[in-house]
Scaffold this motif. Sequence first.
Motif, PDB file in Angstrom:
ATOM      1  N   GLN A 103     -52.486  20.032  -1.752  1.00 52.58           N
ATOM      2  CA  GLN A 103     -51.320  20.494  -0.676  1.00 52.58           C
ATOM      3  C   GLN A 103     -51.387  19.492   0.233  1.00 52.58           C
ATOM      4  O   GLN A 103     -50.475  18.874   0.842  1.00 52.58           O
ATOM      5  CB  GLN A 103     -51.274  21.703  -0.171  1.00 52.58           C
ATOM      6  N   ARG A 104     -52.583  19.448   1.008  1.00 50.02           N
ATOM      7  CA  ARG A 104     -52.931  18.714   2.056  1.00 50.02           C
ATOM      8  C   ARG A 104     -52.357  17.050   1.792  1.00 50.02           C
ATOM      9  O   ARG A 104     -51.765  16.217   2.457  1.00 50.02           O
ATOM     10  CB  ARG A 104     -54.376  18.864   2.743  1.00 50.02           C
ATOM     11  N   ARG A 105     -52.952  16.525   0.828  1.00 46.90           N
ATOM     12  CA  ARG A 105     -52.761  15.158   0.445  1.00 46.90           C
ATOM     13  C   ARG A 105     -51.330  15.001   0.101  1.00 46.90           C
ATOM     14  O   ARG A 105     -50.857  13.871   0.451  1.00 46.90           O
ATOM     15  CB  ARG A 105     -53.433  14.835  -1.152  1.00 46.90           C
ATOM     16  N   ARG A 106     -50.728  15.769  -0.550  1.00 46.89           N
ATOM     17  CA  ARG A 106     -49.064  15.580  -0.830  1.00 46.89           C
ATOM     18  C   ARG A 106     -48.607  15.528   0.592  1.00 46.89           C
ATOM     19  O   ARG A 106     -47.511  14.596   0.698  1.00 46.89           O
ATOM     20  CB  ARG A 106     -48.695  16.821  -1.718  1.00 46.89           C
ATOM     21  N   ALA A 107     -48.741  16.502   1.688  1.00 53.13           N
ATOM     22  CA  ALA A 107     -47.901  16.509   2.735  1.00 53.13           C
ATOM     23  C   ALA A 107     -48.021  15.442   3.476  1.00 53.13           C
ATOM     24  O   ALA A 107     -47.422  14.981   4.482  1.00 53.13           O
ATOM     25  CB  ALA A 107     -48.497  17.797   3.588  1.00 53.13           C
ATOM     26  N   GLN A 108     -49.404  14.880   3.562  1.00 55.64           N
ATOM     27  CA  GLN A 108     -49.809  13.709   4.465  1.00 55.64           C
ATOM     28  C   GLN A 108     -49.739  12.484   3.759  1.00 55.64           C
ATOM     29  O   GLN A 108     -50.212  11.442   4.183  1.00 55.64           O
ATOM     30  CB  GLN A 108     -51.181  13.815   4.790  1.00 55.64           C
ATOM     31  N   GLU A 109     -49.237  12.251   2.325  1.00 53.35           N
ATOM     32  CA  GLU A 109     -48.859  10.927   1.592  1.00 53.35           C
ATOM     33  C   GLU A 109     -47.812  10.124   2.522  1.00 53.35           C
ATOM     34  O   GLU A 109     -46.762  10.550   2.709  1.00 53.35           O
ATOM     35  CB  GLU A 109     -48.512  11.160   0.465  1.00 53.35           C
ATOM     36  N   PRO A 110     -48.159   9.234   3.008  1.00 56.24           N
ATOM     37  CA  PRO A 110     -47.411   8.323   4.089  1.00 56.24           C
ATOM     38  C   PRO A 110     -46.420   7.238   3.166  1.00 56.24           C
ATOM     39  O   PRO A 110     -45.391   6.851   3.769  1.00 56.24           O
ATOM     40  CB  PRO A 110     -48.548   7.346   4.600  1.00 56.24           C
ATOM     41  N   SER A 111     -46.636   7.224   1.914  1.00 55.08           N
ATOM     42  CA  SER A 111     -46.038   6.367   1.346  1.00 55.08           C
ATOM     43  C   SER A 111     -44.514   6.711   0.656  1.00 55.08           C
ATOM     44  O   SER A 111     -43.677   6.088   0.146  1.00 55.08           O
ATOM     45  CB  SER A 111     -46.523   5.462  -0.030  1.00 55.08           C
ATOM     46  N   GLN A 112     -44.472   7.989   0.702  1.00 54.74           N
ATOM     47  CA  GLN A 112     -43.542   8.751   0.222  1.00 54.74           C
ATOM     48  C   GLN A 112     -42.235   8.903   0.808  1.00 54.74           C
ATOM     49  O   GLN A 112     -42.375   8.676   2.270  1.00 54.74           O
ATOM     50  CB  GLN A 112     -43.939  10.279  -0.419  1.00 54.74           C
ATOM     51  N   GLY A 114     -39.893   9.800   3.654  1.00 54.46           N
ATOM     52  CA  GLY A 114     -40.053  10.574   4.810  1.00 54.46           C
ATOM     53  C   GLY A 114     -41.431  10.666   5.454  1.00 54.46           C
ATOM     54  O   GLY A 114     -41.797  11.228   6.406  1.00 54.46           O
ATOM     55  N   GLY A 115     -42.170   9.906   4.819  1.00 52.85           N
ATOM     56  CA  GLY A 115     -43.720   9.596   5.112  1.00 52.85           C
ATOM     57  C   GLY A 115     -44.431  11.113   5.342  1.00 52.85           C
ATOM     58  O   GLY A 115     -44.180  12.109   4.687  1.00 52.85           O
ATOM     59  N   ARG A 116     -45.552  11.054   6.268  1.00 53.06           N
ATOM     60  CA  ARG A 116     -46.381  12.165   6.560  1.00 53.06           C
ATOM     61  C   ARG A 116     -45.405  13.362   7.083  1.00 53.06           C
ATOM     62  O   ARG A 116     -44.403  13.093   7.592  1.00 53.06           O
ATOM     63  CB  ARG A 116     -47.739  11.749   7.281  1.00 53.06           C
ATOM     64  N   HIS A 117     -45.843  14.638   6.548  1.00 53.81           N
ATOM     65  CA  HIS A 117     -45.179  15.804   7.197  1.00 53.81           C
ATOM     66  C   HIS A 117     -45.760  16.404   8.556  1.00 53.81           C
ATOM     67  O   HIS A 117     -47.008  16.651   8.574  1.00 53.81           O
ATOM     68  CB  HIS A 117     -45.561  16.895   6.281  1.00 53.81           C
ATOM     69  N   PRO A 118     -45.417  15.703   9.732  1.00 59.35           N
ATOM     70  CA  PRO A 118     -46.049  16.244  10.870  1.00 59.35           C
ATOM     71  C   PRO A 118     -46.231  17.497  11.137  1.00 59.35           C
ATOM     72  O   PRO A 118     -47.062  18.149  12.276  1.00 59.35           O
ATOM     73  CB  PRO A 118     -45.381  15.431  12.233  1.00 59.35           C
ATOM     74  N   ARG A 119     -45.358  18.681  10.570  1.00 60.66           N
ATOM     75  CA  ARG A 119     -45.406  19.897  10.953  1.00 60.66           C
ATOM     76  C   ARG A 119     -46.023  20.893  10.083  1.00 60.66           C
ATOM     77  O   ARG A 119     -45.786  21.761   9.856  1.00 60.66           O
ATOM     78  CB  ARG A 119     -43.919  20.454  11.042  1.00 60.66           C
ATOM     79  N   TRP A 120     -46.907  19.949   9.125  1.00 59.82           N
ATOM     80  CA  TRP A 120     -47.619  20.685   8.168  1.00 59.82           C
ATOM     81  C   TRP A 120     -48.971  21.016   8.414  1.00 59.82           C
ATOM     82  O   TRP A 120     -49.779  20.411   9.147  1.00 59.82           O
ATOM     83  CB  TRP A 120     -47.601  19.814   6.660  1.00 59.82           C
ATOM     84  N   SER A 121     -49.498  22.464   8.368  1.00 71.38           N
ATOM     85  CA  SER A 121     -51.084  22.560   8.737  1.00 71.38           C
ATOM     86  C   SER A 121     -51.377  23.739   7.533  1.00 71.38           C
ATOM     87  O   SER A 121     -50.555  24.264   6.972  1.00 71.38           O
ATOM     88  CB  SER A 121     -51.005  23.454   9.811  1.00 71.38           C
TER      89      SER A 121
END
Length: 309
Positions: A103-112, A114-121
């Motif tokens: 889940q962390r990798r998917r949320a922080q994937e920069p190439s998708q 919308g880029g990284r999800h800055p509000r995910w923890s």
Amino acid sequence: MEDRNRAHHRRDRLGAKRRFDEVECTVSHLLRFPHPALGGRRYGEALLQGLGARGLGPGRSGAVEIGGGAGHVAEAAWRGDAGPFTKARWTAIDLSPSLIAAQRRRAQEPSQPGGRHPRWSGLRADCLDLPLASHSIDGLVLANEVIADLPVESGRNTGAIRLIGELARVLRSGGAALLTEFGGDFAPGPIRLLGAFAEGEHVEWSIDFRQLRAAAAAAGLLVEELPLHELLGTDLSVRCASYTDLWRLRRFASCEVFAAPEAEVRRRFPLLSRVLALELPPLGSPRWPDATAPGGFAQLFRALILRQP
């Protein structure tokens, strides 16, 4: 003694793709890509839009997702149209080290998009002992196809009932929770799941929703129950690949474990679809998502919405 399923998930090292392609292929996994049965939406978008249409939103605390699998629902909220939950704060809670990492990798994937999800923890924790302060959540707690993994004792979904108590504790006035799972108004029954070489082996239990409704009412929560397909706004007439079709097809060809529409399957695999006599049933058929189950998506999968008044 520790519950076997809890021990299984706590020690889990099986990759997310193998788990949801080969061991426990969930409805949300089969519908994770844009699908005509959902009006071109992904499962996560349809789910969260359906909640928004019923007046639920992220509040100030955002969405807390218990057991987020490979992270597709959180991704849909960040990179898609999830109604009021679009780009909302998202907190993932999972006991599995492998799945919280996925889940962390998917949320922080920069190439998708919308880029990284800055509000995910993300937090690695047990949903029966939520690491949340009492009366702290004014948004949504989501447990999508999770509670079948919780303990059952003497015909009672004791783990799911205990989770109801935790939800009543952490929700503040105006907060809500959504539990989706297979079951109905009947006693829990076991389903043994495993992949090749018994990888990922564990037992899931259907949910007796009578028990959950009673526990929620006793905890002072407002209860709404409806078929999951109604919450999603699903066109049940659309024919597409079931998990059974895909299992047979993947013995001879490479393809995503996805409920691809009938026309797409027959276009890509014209010979195999005939030779293997792929059924490609409608989503409303009792043979979708799995022809070996006692009922299908439309018959067995329920959504339980709980609100703190």
